[in-house]
Design a protein around this motif. Sequence first.
Motif, PDB file in Angstrom:
ATOM      1  N   LEU A  11       0.827  -1.208   0.000  1.00 49.21           N
ATOM      2  CA  LEU A  11       0.000   0.000   0.000  1.00 49.21           C
ATOM      3  C   LEU A  11       0.863   1.259   0.000  1.00 49.21           C
ATOM      4  N   ALA A  12       1.942   1.223   0.763  1.00 45.91           N
ATOM      5  CA  ALA A  12       2.772   2.426   0.873  1.00 45.91           C
ATOM      6  C   ALA A  12       3.488   2.707  -0.436  1.00 45.91           C
TER       7      ALA A  12
ATOM      8  N   VAL B  40      -2.834  12.808   4.763  1.00 41.69           N
ATOM      9  CA  VAL B  40      -2.208  11.534   5.149  1.00 41.69           C
ATOM     10  C   VAL B  40      -1.161  11.781   6.223  1.00 41.69           C
ATOM     11  N   LEU B  41      -0.323  12.796   5.964  1.00 48.12           N
ATOM     12  CA  LEU B  41       0.720  13.120   6.937  1.00 48.12           C
ATOM     13  C   LEU B  41       0.123  13.501   8.280  1.00 48.12           C
TER      14      LEU B  41
ATOM     15  N   THR C 232      -2.204  12.400   9.858  1.00 46.01           N
ATOM     16  CA  THR C 232      -2.624  11.317  10.751  1.00 46.01           C
ATOM     17  C   THR C 232      -1.549  10.889  11.741  1.00 46.01           C
ATOM     18  N   ILE C 233      -0.295  11.245  11.453  1.00 49.05           N
ATOM     19  CA  ILE C 233       0.719  10.876  12.452  1.00 49.05           C
ATOM     20  C   ILE C 233       1.012  12.024  13.404  1.00 49.05           C
TER      21      ILE C 233
ATOM     22  N   PRO D 292      -5.794  -2.537  11.490  1.00 47.85           N
ATOM     23  CA  PRO D 292      -5.543  -1.141  11.853  1.00 47.85           C
ATOM     24  C   PRO D 292      -4.089  -0.721  11.661  1.00 47.85           C
TER      25      PRO D 292
ATOM     26  N   ALA E 242      -2.253   0.534   7.071  1.00 48.69           N
ATOM     27  CA  ALA E 242      -2.010   1.807   6.386  1.00 48.69           C
ATOM     28  C   ALA E 242      -1.116   2.676   7.253  1.00 48.69           C
ATOM     29  N   SER E 243       0.087   2.912   6.792  1.00 44.46           N
ATOM     30  CA  SER E 243       1.032   3.674   7.589  1.00 44.46           C
ATOM     31  C   SER E 243       1.437   4.945   6.860  1.00 44.46           C
ATOM     32  N   ALA E 244       1.086   6.064   7.446  1.00 42.20           N
ATOM     33  CA  ALA E 244       1.430   7.346   6.833  1.00 42.20           C
ATOM     34  C   ALA E 244       2.948   7.500   6.748  1.00 42.20           C
ATOM     35  N   PHE E 245       3.624   6.978   7.752  1.00 38.56           N
ATOM     36  CA  PHE E 245       5.078   7.032   7.775  1.00 38.56           C
ATOM     37  C   PHE E 245       5.658   6.363   6.527  1.00 38.56           C
TER      38      PHE E 245
ATOM     39  N   ILE F 161       4.135   5.644   3.690  1.00 40.74           N
ATOM     40  CA  ILE F 161       3.742   6.344   2.471  1.00 40.74           C
ATOM     41  C   ILE F 161       4.655   7.539   2.246  1.00 40.74           C
ATOM     42  N   PHE F 162       4.872   8.297   3.282  1.00 31.25           N
ATOM     43  CA  PHE F 162       5.747   9.464   3.213  1.00 31.25           C
ATOM     44  C   PHE F 162       7.148   9.053   2.771  1.00 31.25           C
TER      45      PHE F 162
END
Lengths: 274, 289, 400
Positions: free
Chosen positions: A86-87, A109-110, A112-113, A143, A146-149, A151-152
């Motif tokens: 996904l990332a 997205v960002l 969310t962290i 849960p 999906a990791s915003a970290f 993806i970034f």
Amino acid sequence: MKKFFCQLLSHAILVLFSLSMVIPFAWMLSTSFKKPHEIFVFPPRWIPREPTLKNYLDLFRAVNFSRPFFNTLIVAVSITVLSVLLASTAGYAFSKFRFKGRDKIFLLVLATIMVPGQMTLIPVFLIVKQLGMLNSYAGLIVPGVASAFNIFFMRQYMLSIPNELIEAARIDGAREDYVFFKIVLPLSRPAIVTIAIFTFTGSWNSFLWPLVVAQDERYYTLPVAVSVLAGQYSENLGLQMAGSCVVILPILVFFILTQKYFMKGIAPLTGLKY
Amino acid sequence: MKTSKFWVFVFVGPSLFLLLIFSIVPIFASFLLSLTNFNVYALVDWSRARFIGLENFRDLFHDELFWKAFLNTFYCLSIALPVTTVLALLNAVLLNRKDTRMKNLFKVCFFLPFVTNTVAIAIVWSWIFNPRYGLMNWVLGLFGIRGPQWLSDPKWAMLAIIVFVVWRGLGYNTLLFLAGLQNIPQELYEAAELDGANAWQKFLYVTLPMLRPTTVFVTTMMIIGYLQLFEEPYMLTQGGPMNATLSIVLYLYRQGFKFFKLGYASSIAVVLFLLIISLTVLRLKLSRE
Amino acid sequence: MRKLMIFLYLFLFALVALSQQRVLQIWAMGEEAKKLNVMAEKFVQENPNVRVEIQAIPWSAAYDKLLTGIAGGQLPDLAQMGTTWMAPFGAIGAFEELTPYLAKSFIKKETFFDGSWQTVTMNGGVYGIPWYVDVRVMFYRTDILKEVGYERAPQTWDELYDVAKKLKARGEGYYALSLLFTGVFGNEFMPFVWQAGGKILDEKGNVRVTDPEFVEAITFYARFFWEGLAPTAGGNLFQDFAKGTVPIFFSGPWMVRMIDEQTPEVKGKWSVALMPKKVKRTSFVGGCNWVIFKNSKNKDLAWKFIEFMTRPENQIEWYRLVSNLPAVVEAWNFPELANDPMMKVFRAQLEDAMSPPNVPQWEEIATAISRRVEEVIFKRRTPQEAANMLKRDIEKIVRK
């Protein structure tokens, strides 16, 4: 001569920092083999004078490791595979696609962290409960996928992939999935290995969420099962350290096996002509 | 050229969907909480929570301890951020040198702090900082320095926390930089060498610009991470002594999870969120220029 | 075909049998949960149609687990609850009120020590049943106190201060006693307030921390730090005790076993004693209680388990298993407790022990107290100033 001196200095610096990384860990390892009265001896004794396996034996007697180990493995592997997939797709889209609101969505997205996990623990718990995923592998895994970290990280990494490469393929009529799997992914191997290692490690060590989601001990993961033994007054330091060593050993092995791909990631790059 | 909606949906959709359910909705919920007096009594019977507008934020503004936590957190950020960045970059560059031996061994060493269980490693560090039996003052003693009382001295406690924080983040950020360095095409260095650049110039004009996406990532994550400083003071000092190591999230945790004032805690989360997002946007803006 | 039929019948039979079997879910913490299985087996022998499921919760995250469980209505029938957690979780209405159960049971208020019973009552209701107790006493090195002229433990505040001075005078690096001064140390500080005759709140709900007794307790506590009698540098309790550099500390029954384990070299050179007296010798009593959750569907069964655990013979059996002191007075007549000189001290101290007020905001109040006392210890405020500030803090907390 100057070159040799440089090399020497660089190794000296690396050794110094590596030592500082290893020392706390070494103390942990050595404590796990100590009897209680030897733990607090000063100055510190790195090699126990009367080494004992008692802490490990106690641990293996009290905790049935097979089930938690299996749980942790399933959870960590699933999260890692799904999360990396996904990332990297999302990271590719955020770095190389052009669409309306791209940067705004990325900032969302960002965002969310930026809220501490403590704050969302209860709402997430309630949602997972509503979805009927309490006390299940789904509840442990989904849960965390999906990791915003991640993806970034993938986005940043892919930003440095030359646009010309991708444009050229698109002009040749390649579809996005082809571009992604055949061009972008191979070029991103160091990044993928990096986040895979981090994600695997993170979900392997994850503690609070598995505890909260598990309604019975069958779904306990390794860190939860081991920490049950660490007493209220942290009375048994040796046992605690032994538990910690047992939890991290598999990841260390995993890291040693995978980290060589760190280096290999560079190969396809140098081979390409552009 | 715009990408077709179909592909955008395929590539971004799943991630966004999951984030929406497990992050964005919960965050939104906690923001709503910040406008209520959700406390002990509302936990079982939600109808007891009342909407109180911005009262929590007004209270927060006059909360002496919140400001203390605010300053402490920025103190940590302002030291830990540059120190970690410089040291991680240095180590990554050294690890990436062609003539470096035993690379794998070094990498394993750098990986250790990241994998080690937080509770266990916190116990080890409280032992390291123990003024009488600890390693830190023992080592300082070898050089004839009498170390401070670290965790029990309000002047030194935060520095001790920062040392722990930098230690935990260093190896991990080194590996991130390393991944970034490996993405720099060798040809660029070769070209620079042909132009007669020395090592320092190569670093300045090839490595740093090419590494920019990684640097942006690493520093942004550090801003986000250090402003959420929690585990280290929670484990080592619980915010003491004299609240010298009280961080924003630790204060939030205390209010929400110890005192059950989830409404008030949420207002802290909102302020922290605004703080982080403005710094992040600033950081990302800076990187574009 | 016949085999299949037999199998099907067996399967159905098992299903029916299982459905008649009632399941009692219990949350217990840490090592206690592991040992509780022994008691649960015994319980099942007495109640064959019951299955007991114990979920072990790590102490380090028990609070968060309870909080999410309560918020989501995902709770077991029965749980082990730390005494200081009774008020916050009880106040939000998570626990079943037990007065109706007590009416038809052998369990009575008098079954337990007063201080222990105090921890289960709130606003006139009973929200739990004591399981085991933990009471703080003075641990001291008999040989070292003898060296400075004390044949027995200091009995009063004056004697404690006097012996502390003498112990300190042994030289650089020597201290007298170990006291907490950072973090939340309400449980460690409050005994001094009670000993002085002070309190936080009176019956009418007035904040009484500016009373001279309370201020005196702050001064007494802080003075040990001002004069270097108590170390501000966290050493290591066991090492310091064994070396004799800090020969006095206050702690609970678990320490007895731990000193033997950690520092066997001082065996026979230490003992325990009652808290020092100002006007009283009151100590802190904690431990764990049993609570039944309101949404449990097996309340009668949960109560049966509580009754089972409250029986004196089971209380003493639990003591044998994990060395937790019985909350039931009668259990102390068993020889292993009645004849143990150290346990006798704990027994005596239990007669004069209190727990902090059972208000839901206790954690917040304890944090405020610790903050102000710390300010006095670091000489940022005088004891009186700190008490005045504390009064304002607590009034603000209670009013909300």
